[in-house]
Design a protein around this motif. Structure first.
Motif, PDB file in Angstrom:
ATOM      1  N   ILE A 160       0.874  -1.161   0.000  1.00 23.19           N
ATOM      2  CA  ILE A 160       0.000   0.000   0.000  1.00 23.19           C
ATOM      3  C   ILE A 160       0.920   1.221   0.000  1.00 23.19           C
ATOM      4  CG2 ILE A 160      -1.799   1.256   1.255  1.00 23.19           C
ATOM      5  CD1 ILE A 160      -2.426  -1.432   2.676  1.00 23.19           C
ATOM      6  N   THR A 161       0.815   2.040  -1.028  1.00 26.01           N
ATOM      7  CA  THR A 161       1.720   3.173  -1.149  1.00 26.01           C
ATOM      8  C   THR A 161       0.976   4.499  -0.937  1.00 26.01           C
ATOM      9  OG1 THR A 161       1.397   3.330  -3.542  1.00 26.01           O
ATOM     10  CG2 THR A 161       3.178   1.893  -2.749  1.00 26.01           C
ATOM     11  N   GLY A 162       1.750   5.576  -0.909  1.00 27.53           N
ATOM     12  CA  GLY A 162       1.158   6.907  -0.793  1.00 27.53           C
ATOM     13  C   GLY A 162       0.799   7.324   0.619  1.00 27.53           C
ATOM     14  N   GLY A 163       1.073   6.465   1.594  1.00 27.06           N
ATOM     15  CA  GLY A 163       0.727   6.752   2.980  1.00 27.06           C
ATOM     16  C   GLY A 163       1.874   7.382   3.745  1.00 27.06           C
ATOM     17  N   PRO A 164       1.866   7.246   5.065  1.00 23.96           N
ATOM     18  CA  PRO A 164       2.885   7.895   5.899  1.00 23.96           C
ATOM     19  C   PRO A 164       4.314   7.602   5.491  1.00 23.96           C
ATOM     20  CG  PRO A 164       1.117   7.046   7.264  1.00 23.96           C
ATOM     21  CD  PRO A 164       0.836   6.551   5.882  1.00 23.96           C
ATOM     22  N   CYS A 165       4.609   6.358   5.122  1.00 25.58           N
ATOM     23  CA  CYS A 165       5.987   5.994   4.795  1.00 25.58           C
ATOM     24  C   CYS A 165       6.469   6.599   3.478  1.00 25.58           C
ATOM     25  CB  CYS A 165       6.138   4.472   4.756  1.00 25.58           C
ATOM     26  SG  CYS A 165       5.975   3.699   6.384  1.00 25.58           S
ATOM     27  N   ASP A 166       5.569   7.231   2.726  1.00 26.02           N
ATOM     28  CA  ASP A 166       5.954   7.881   1.481  1.00 26.02           C
ATOM     29  C   ASP A 166       5.948   9.404   1.587  1.00 26.02           C
ATOM     30  OD1 ASP A 166       6.430   5.643  -0.365  1.00 26.02           O
ATOM     31  OD2 ASP A 166       4.324   5.189  -0.006  1.00 26.02           O
ATOM     32  N   VAL A 167       5.694   9.919   2.792  1.00 26.16           N
ATOM     33  CA  VAL A 167       5.728  11.377   2.972  1.00 26.16           C
ATOM     34  C   VAL A 167       6.588  11.777   4.178  1.00 26.16           C
ATOM     35  CG1 VAL A 167       3.542  11.819   1.797  1.00 26.16           C
ATOM     36  CG2 VAL A 167       3.543  11.355   4.262  1.00 26.16           C
ATOM     37  N   GLU A 187       0.646  -1.745   8.829  1.00 30.74           N
ATOM     38  CA  GLU A 187       1.978  -1.484   9.378  1.00 30.74           C
ATOM     39  C   GLU A 187       2.914  -1.193   8.224  1.00 30.74           C
ATOM     40  OE1 GLU A 187       4.714  -2.945  13.057  1.00 30.74           O
ATOM     41  OE2 GLU A 187       3.660  -4.504  11.930  1.00 30.74           O
ATOM     42  N   ASN A 188       3.475   0.001   8.235  1.00 33.56           N
ATOM     43  CA  ASN A 188       4.298   0.479   7.120  1.00 33.56           C
ATOM     44  C   ASN A 188       3.485   0.427   5.824  1.00 33.56           C
ATOM     45  OD1 ASN A 188       6.464   1.061   8.830  1.00 33.56           O
ATOM     46  ND2 ASN A 188       7.223  -1.037   8.706  1.00 33.56           N
ATOM     47  N   ARG A 189       3.761  -0.515   4.915  1.00 29.80           N
ATOM     48  CA  ARG A 189       3.042  -0.543   3.637  1.00 29.80           C
ATOM     49  C   ARG A 189       2.217  -1.810   3.433  1.00 29.80           C
ATOM     50  NH1 ARG A 189       8.080   1.833   2.316  1.00 29.80           N
ATOM     51  NH2 ARG A 189       7.900   3.950   1.464  1.00 29.80           N
ATOM     52  N   HIS A 190       1.944  -2.530   4.520  1.00 34.10           N
ATOM     53  CA  HIS A 190       1.182  -3.780   4.387  1.00 34.10           C
ATOM     54  C   HIS A 190       0.110  -3.886   5.473  1.00 34.10           C
ATOM     55  CE1 HIS A 190       3.659  -5.743   1.282  1.00 34.10           C
ATOM     56  NE2 HIS A 190       4.683  -5.128   1.862  1.00 34.10           N
ATOM     57  N   THR A 191      -0.977  -4.576   5.153  1.00 33.50           N
ATOM     58  CA  THR A 191      -1.978  -4.864   6.171  1.00 33.50           C
ATOM     59  C   THR A 191      -1.424  -5.911   7.124  1.00 33.50           C
ATOM     60  OG1 THR A 191      -3.006  -6.589   4.791  1.00 33.50           O
ATOM     61  CG2 THR A 191      -3.925  -4.352   4.649  1.00 33.50           C
TER      62      THR A 191
END
Length: 507
Positions: A160-167, A187-191
């Motif tokens: 899952i991209t575009g969330g906290p870990c990408d900003v 969690e990070n980029r995965h459910t």
């Protein structure tokens, strides 16, 4: 301590100093954002309040209480955008309302955020809690997410991209929103687990239909993020490196689900119980700081994304003598004070002495404040609506007015602007939920209030003070056209245009 005092002195006087966040004297930062908590829900702020909030009361007695603090919007997503970018939400592509479930990211990958800025300055960064700023959810066919009983294209085996870990965040644990699918932790980029159980709409939980983990329990969300936040503080204390923890709570927003420990604790209703549980979560954070012996040089901000929601049951609480909006008119979603006049407490024992500050501030201001604190020089296209309030925290310039003016925004995209004692609403009604349009048929186009004499916004002075209204109106127009409200080069706002009530402006 001397090094930090020298840094603050340099920032206040405009001197330059080569200090980096790698210096262990740099303060840790924890930003706690409650969800739908009213100004009047803190017993420290409301002398008539019936909800007991002992941990927040103690924090207030030990910190700086901002008595005239405002969220940039009267609803969730826009305020979160403003906090993390230092930019008014209405400059983004979201001109009204909030993001819905499975919506795409509101913050572009190239925009500087509070997290990316602090990480650049040497901080470890984490977001734990409610995101509600959009993700790029993976699908099997590359099309928009579809989550229906007989039609489903999501693929949670992928990132899952575009969330906290990408900003700018190094770590994320939480949910999109507690009442939105997918009903599972990310969690990070995965459910965490694969959501494969379909949940229908629940009016009681105010939840939307969609997939989640089998046996998902709404009341376990807040305890889980509380535990993760404390663990993060423990790990960070051991590392010795400065850290930034953005901790957006899922409470007391719907679903209003206090755990058994807090059920009926308030003797008022479930909302009040959930407020008390939220207070206890703050207590856990403060206790973790003390346990790790890092409380003295950790800045803890506690505030709310907007005013209290009608789901709290204002009528029932009023019967028991409690008003979540305190003396203010309106509630969540409104241009009236109840929509955006929010609690805001900052505790920093090393530098901020306990006191109350009644200057108007906005939650967008923490971006420029943390930039100044960490030695980051903001570019013209960063934090366009953020003022450095560090002098108010450290009492170095208590008499100087920091903000020129402050813009407010409602759920339907209506505008208001505040300067000094004057507040102009560019609407004949609240712009939100508390007062439908039909209730004010025949009202003048604008509303103007003197908040020094009339904090309850009962007396519209527009007709007798047209020149004041015109001045505020023109200032708002300038802020819109220049793409910023702080000094600097003109910037562009994000489309689409036009804004509600500003359709006559040539953008």
């Amino acid at each position: 301590m001397k090094a930090q005092a020298l840094l603050l002195s340099c920032l206040a006087t405009g001197m330059s100093m080569n200090v980096t966040a790698q210096d262990k004297k740099q303060p840790n930062i924890i930003f706690i954002l409650a969800d739908d908590l009213g100004y009047g829900d803190l017993s420290y702020l409301n002398e008539q309040g019936k909800i007991k909030t002992p941990h927040l009361d103690k924090m207030a007695s030990e910190g700086v209480v901002f008595g005239d603090a405002h969220s940039s919007s009267a609803v969730s997503t826009p305020t979160r955008y403003g906090v993390l970018t230092g930019r008014y939400n209405w400059r983004s592509t979201l001109k009204n309302g909030v993001l819905h479930w499975y919506d795409t990211p509101l913050i572009p990958s190239g925009r500087t955020t509070m997290a990316s800025m602090l990480r650049n300055q040497g901080y470890n960064t984490a977001c734990i809690g409610k995101w509600h700023l959009g993700f790029n959810f993976p699908t099997k066919d590359g099309q928009k997410p579809v989550d229906k009983p007989d039609e489903y294209n999501l693929d949670f085996t992928k990132e899952i991209t575009g969330g906290p870990c990408d900003v700018g965040f190094d770590y994320f644990f939480g949910v999109d929103a507690p009442n939105y699918p997918p009903y599972c932790f990310i969690e990070n980029r995965h459910t965490v687990g694969l959501p494969d159980t379909y949940y229908p709409v629940s009016q009681d939980m105010d939840s939307r239909a969609g997939r989640g983990l089998q046996g998902w329990e709404m009341k376990e969300i807040l305890p889980a993020i509380e535990k993760k936040a404390v663990e993060y503080i423990d790990r960070s204390a051991e590392s010795g490196k400065p850290f930034f923890l953005y901790f957006p709570l899922t409470s007391p927003h719907t679903p209003i689900v206090p755990t058994d420990e807090f059920a009926d604790r308030s003797k008022l209703n479930e909302y009040a119980d959930f407020v008390m549980q939220s207070d206890a979560v703050v207590g856990s954070i403060l206790e973790a700081l003390e346990k790790n012996k890092i409380a003295d040089n950790t800045i803890v901000v506690f505030t709310s994304d907007n005013g209290c929601s009608p789901r709290a049951d204002f009528e029932l609480l009023a019967q028991k003598g409690h008003d979540p909006s305190y003396i203010f008119r309106g509630m969540k979603s409104d241009l009236f004070e109840g929509g955006h006049h929010i609690p805001c407490i900052v505790r920093w024992p090393a530098q901020a002495k306990p006191r109350r500050v009644d200057q108007t501030i906005c939650l967008t201001d923490f971006m420029a404040t943390f930039a100044a604190l960490s030695g980051y020089r903001l570019a013209d296209n960063e934090a366009e609506d953020s003022y450095n309030i560090l002098p108010l925290l450290t009492a170095s310039e208590t008499g100087k007015t920091i903000r020129e003016a402050t813009v407010h925004h409602s759920i339907d995209g209506s505008f208001a602007i505040r300067q000094g004692k004057w507040k102009l609403l560019l609407s004949s009604y609240s712009g939100g939920w508390s007062e439908p349009r039909k209730a004010v048929v025949g009202a003048p186009e604008y509303q103007l209030y003197d908040l020094e004499k009339d904090p309850e916004e009962k007396h519209n002075l527009y007709k007798s003070n047209r020149e004041v209204a015109q001045r505020l109106h023109d200032l708002l127009c300038r802020y819109v056209k220049e793409g910023r409200s702080t000094p600097g080069l003109q910037q562009k706002n994000d489309g689409p245009y036009p804004w509600k009530q500003l359709s006559w402006m040539n953008n």
